[in-house]
Scaffold this motif. Sequence first.
Motif, short mmCIF file in Angstrom:
data_model
loop_
_atom_site.label_atom_id
_atom_site.label_comp_id
_atom_site.label_asym_id
_atom_site.label_seq_id
_atom_site.Cartn_x
_atom_site.Cartn_y
_atom_site.Cartn_z
N GLU A 190 0.38 -1.62 0.03
CA GLU A 190 -0.08 -0.12 0.15
C GLU A 190 1.18 1.28 0.29
N GLU A 191 1.96 0.96 0.79
CA GLU A 191 3.14 2.49 0.98
C GLU A 191 3.50 2.55 -0.56
N ILE A 192 4.02 1.54 -1.39
CA ILE A 192 4.61 1.48 -2.28
C ILE A 192 3.15 1.84 -3.99
N ALA A 193 1.93 1.28 -3.06
CA ALA A 193 1.23 1.98 -4.46
C ALA A 193 1.25 3.62 -4.23
N GLN A 194 1.90 4.58 -3.06
CA GLN A 194 0.66 4.91 -2.56
C GLN A 194 2.22 6.43 -3.63
N ILE A 195 3.45 6.32 -3.06
CA ILE A 195 3.98 5.80 -3.30
C ILE A 195 4.09 6.83 -5.35
N ALA A 196 4.05 5.26 -5.76
CA ALA A 196 3.88 5.68 -7.13
C ALA A 196 2.39 6.98 -7.77
N VAL A 197 1.44 6.57 -6.75
CA VAL A 197 0.36 7.57 -6.72
C VAL A 197 1.10 9.38 -7.04
N ASP A 198 1.69 9.26 -6.13
CA ASP A 198 2.55 10.64 -5.58
C ASP A 198 3.71 11.27 -6.89
N ALA A 199 3.95 9.91 -7.67
CA ALA A 199 4.90 9.83 -8.79
C ALA A 199 4.42 10.54 -9.98
#
Length: 261
Positions: A190-199
């Motif tokens: 979930e944290e990796i997915a949020q980093i992706a969205v932020d990128a």
Amino acid sequence: MAQNSKTTKTERREAARLEAERLRKIHAKRDKRNRGILIGVIVLVVALIATAAILIAQQAGRTLLSDFEGETPAGADLHGGISIGAEGAGSVNEGAPEVDIYVDFICPFCGDFEEVNGSDVADAAASGDATVIYHPLNYLDGASSGTEYSTRAANAFATVATEAPEQALDFMAAMFANQPAEGSAGLTDEEIAQIAVDAGVPQEAADSISEGTYREWIAVASDQARRDGIGSTPTIQINGDDWDENWQVPGTLLTAIQDAA
């Protein structure tokens, strides 16, 4: 009697001539047949050699991924690399040097490499000065408290490279900017997915990261990297040759890329 003797000699000479002619024709026919056989053998041998050379060349180019039938990221090669050119992941810059970079997302030295060289590498790809080929590896899966963070992070990069190719390098930079410590449990999916969205990765693509679509490919690609002699990360190659200069000095890698071009 003398006449008969003369006739007999003439007949014998004629018979001898005819026999010699017959034998000459037999020998000529045999020689022709032998030449034909020899030529046929030579042609066959040449054909066999050519076929063997082709098979050897084909075998030489085969890797563990040659027969891989699982999900493969867009732009991936048979050595587990994902190409990045001016149009993002999956593209190449024709005629430009190829820069292979082997990374593990929990490797602290890879984090240092990204901090020093990440923007230069991205600029080289975007400007067409190089085709950058990232190899995301799972070498340090055992250094994330059983969560296989290296595999999960590599799968995330492969997912973004496929689903949002223009954001692949931004996502990589963000992953290293948020890099967990080696030996920790790492980031959650979930944290990796949020980093992706932020990128800048679309939410739908980010949500698919947790599916682990490319986990099997990551495992085979990492085994291929070992077979290719990659013993540690980061490892950098320019046009297939190991680049062993000090990447910790800002600008050194970029200069090497420009020199190769």
